[in-house]
Enzyme design. Sequence first.
Site, PDB file in Angstrom:
ATOM      1  N   GLN A  10     -10.375  -2.638   2.405  1.00  0.00           N
ATOM      2  CA  GLN A  10      -9.883  -3.263   3.631  1.00  0.00           C
ATOM      3  C   GLN A  10      -9.865  -2.295   4.821  1.00  0.00           C
ATOM      4  O   GLN A  10      -9.387  -2.649   5.892  1.00  0.00           O
ATOM      5  CB  GLN A  10      -8.525  -3.928   3.411  1.00  0.00           C
ATOM      6  CG  GLN A  10      -7.386  -2.972   3.191  1.00  0.00           C
ATOM      7  CD  GLN A  10      -6.138  -3.697   2.707  1.00  0.00           C
ATOM      8  OE1 GLN A  10      -6.107  -4.234   1.607  1.00  0.00           O
ATOM      9  NE2 GLN A  10      -5.109  -3.729   3.531  1.00  0.00           N
ATOM     10  N   MET A  14       0.846  -1.198   0.000  1.00  0.00           N
ATOM     11  CA  MET A  14       0.000   0.000   0.000  1.00  0.00           C
ATOM     12  C   MET A  14       0.880   1.246   0.000  1.00  0.00           C
ATOM     13  O   MET A  14       0.408   2.344   0.334  1.00  0.00           O
ATOM     14  CB  MET A  14      -0.931  -0.006   1.215  1.00  0.00           C
ATOM     15  CG  MET A  14      -1.887  -1.186   1.181  1.00  0.00           C
ATOM     16  SD  MET A  14      -3.432  -0.883   2.061  1.00  0.00           S
ATOM     17  CE  MET A  14      -2.832  -0.616   3.704  1.00  0.00           C
ATOM     18  N   SER A  21       6.466  -0.628  10.368  1.00  0.00           N
ATOM     19  CA  SER A  21       5.115  -0.514   9.815  1.00  0.00           C
ATOM     20  C   SER A  21       4.917   0.901   9.315  1.00  0.00           C
ATOM     21  O   SER A  21       5.425   1.857   9.918  1.00  0.00           O
ATOM     22  CB  SER A  21       4.092  -0.806  10.917  1.00  0.00           C
ATOM     23  OG  SER A  21       2.811  -0.355  10.508  1.00  0.00           O
ATOM     24  N   HIS A  48       9.328  -3.632   3.516  1.00  0.00           N
ATOM     25  CA  HIS A  48       8.876  -3.839   2.142  1.00  0.00           C
ATOM     26  C   HIS A  48      10.066  -4.183   1.242  1.00  0.00           C
ATOM     27  O   HIS A  48       9.977  -5.040   0.356  1.00  0.00           O
ATOM     28  CB  HIS A  48       8.210  -2.568   1.598  1.00  0.00           C
ATOM     29  CG  HIS A  48       6.931  -2.180   2.288  1.00  0.00           C
ATOM     30  ND1 HIS A  48       6.817  -1.042   3.048  1.00  0.00           N
ATOM     31  CD2 HIS A  48       5.720  -2.771   2.330  1.00  0.00           C
ATOM     32  CE1 HIS A  48       5.579  -0.942   3.513  1.00  0.00           C
ATOM     33  NE2 HIS A  48       4.901  -1.987   3.106  1.00  0.00           N
TER      34      HIS A  48
HETATM   35  P1  AMP Z   1       1.453  -3.001   3.539  1.00  0.00           P
HETATM   36  O1  AMP Z   1       2.004  -2.017   2.566  1.00  0.00           O
HETATM   37  O2  AMP Z   1       1.586  -2.575   4.958  1.00  0.00           O
HETATM   38  O3  AMP Z   1       0.086  -3.495   3.173  1.00  0.00           O
HETATM   39  O4  AMP Z   1       2.388  -4.265   3.457  1.00  0.00           O
HETATM   40  C1  AMP Z   1       2.780  -4.843   2.242  1.00  0.00           C
HETATM   41  C2  AMP Z   1       3.536  -6.099   2.542  1.00  0.00           C
HETATM   42  O5  AMP Z   1       4.677  -5.799   3.349  1.00  0.00           O
HETATM   43  C3  AMP Z   1       2.715  -7.133   3.338  1.00  0.00           C
HETATM   44  O6  AMP Z   1       2.961  -8.415   2.795  1.00  0.00           O
HETATM   45  C4  AMP Z   1       3.243  -6.986   4.726  1.00  0.00           C
HETATM   46  O7  AMP Z   1       3.122  -8.181   5.491  1.00  0.00           O
HETATM   47  C5  AMP Z   1       4.705  -6.650   4.467  1.00  0.00           C
HETATM   48  N1  AMP Z   1       5.324  -5.975   5.619  1.00  0.00           N
HETATM   49  C6  AMP Z   1       4.815  -4.963   6.345  1.00  0.00           C
HETATM   50  N2  AMP Z   1       5.644  -4.656   7.374  1.00  0.00           N
HETATM   51  C7  AMP Z   1       6.692  -5.489   7.297  1.00  0.00           C
HETATM   52  C8  AMP Z   1       7.880  -5.676   8.074  1.00  0.00           C
HETATM   53  N3  AMP Z   1       8.155  -4.935   9.139  1.00  0.00           N
HETATM   54  N4  AMP Z   1       8.760  -6.633   7.695  1.00  0.00           N
HETATM   55  C9  AMP Z   1       8.504  -7.398   6.595  1.00  0.00           C
HETATM   56  N5  AMP Z   1       7.397  -7.281   5.819  1.00  0.00           N
HETATM   57  C10 AMP Z   1       6.496  -6.345   6.160  1.00  0.00           C
END
Ligand code: AMP
Length: 269
Positions: free
Chosen positions: A57, A26, A182, A33
């Site tokens: 979501q 996102m 995050s 990421h």
């Molecule tokens: P998001 O952009 O937050 O929806 O996350 C995109 C992807 O990155 C998802 O598969 C998450 O599980 C992964 N992700 C988010 N935070 C982390 C992190 N700290 N370490 C590894 N992968 C992550």
Amino acid sequence: MKIINDIDTMKKWRNKGKKIAFVPTMGGLHQGHLLLVELAKENADRVVVSIFVNPTQFGEGEDFTDYPRTVEADLALLQVQGVDCVFMPSVEAIYPNGMALDVKVGEIGGILCGKTRPHFFNGVVQVVERLLEIVRPDVAVFGQKDYQQLHIIRQFTLAGSDPEIEIIAGKIMREKDGLAMSTRNQYLSVDERNIAPQLYKTLHQLHQGELDRKSASRQLQHYFKLDYLEMLDANTLKQITDNTSKIAILCAVFLGSTRLIDNIIFKRG
Ligand code: AMP
């Protein structure tokens, strides 16, 4: 690095004979990421990253509007990382027939994060299915950070929608003090940011046997509003049984208005 907004162009980009790995995000990118991008590179010839803040979501009153949108910085990071293609569709392109949710995720979507965010996993499965159908990768990479999401996506891809797509999980990237990275960590005030590492610290103590579940819950409640703390079978997300080989410590807390999640997955000793 190719930037694609349009569905048909994305569908055509797929280069026959080349193995494609896909990393859905996102945006608001951080090192977590980028770790997934590295994994994608190791497992394919071409890497596609999507940046799409998926409205379905987010529940009412959640942070869809405020969610960090940092496209320029994201693209710069992905360029340095050697990504081949970034897919940035509009909401209208992803949902040409509107955003009505097909409720697909059963029981498993209603526990843990699904209890507090009942819309969430239906929205995730809806967008992941749509993105996979457009990008048609050989490999898709998701983070263990969102363990329940990973579990549900594995179930869905294995259950038939895309049986040929291999799902790869990336480990959790943490800050030096243990806080799981995050995009939402940006919401934390200085004081909250100082408290936030107590989440992983407590999970770690529970994992190490320094705390039992009750005292870990109590410790978390001292710092946070506890949403849930569970120890479950990591393969089924159900109660631990004699057959359990891997255990998941799963936790969500609120710190002010920010919701933090974290987990530790380990082999049963
Ligand atoms: P998001 O952009 O937050 O929806 O996350 C995109 C992807 O990155 C998802 O598969 C998450 O599980 C992964 N992700 C988010 N935070 C982390 C992190 N700290 N370490 C590894 N992968 C992550």
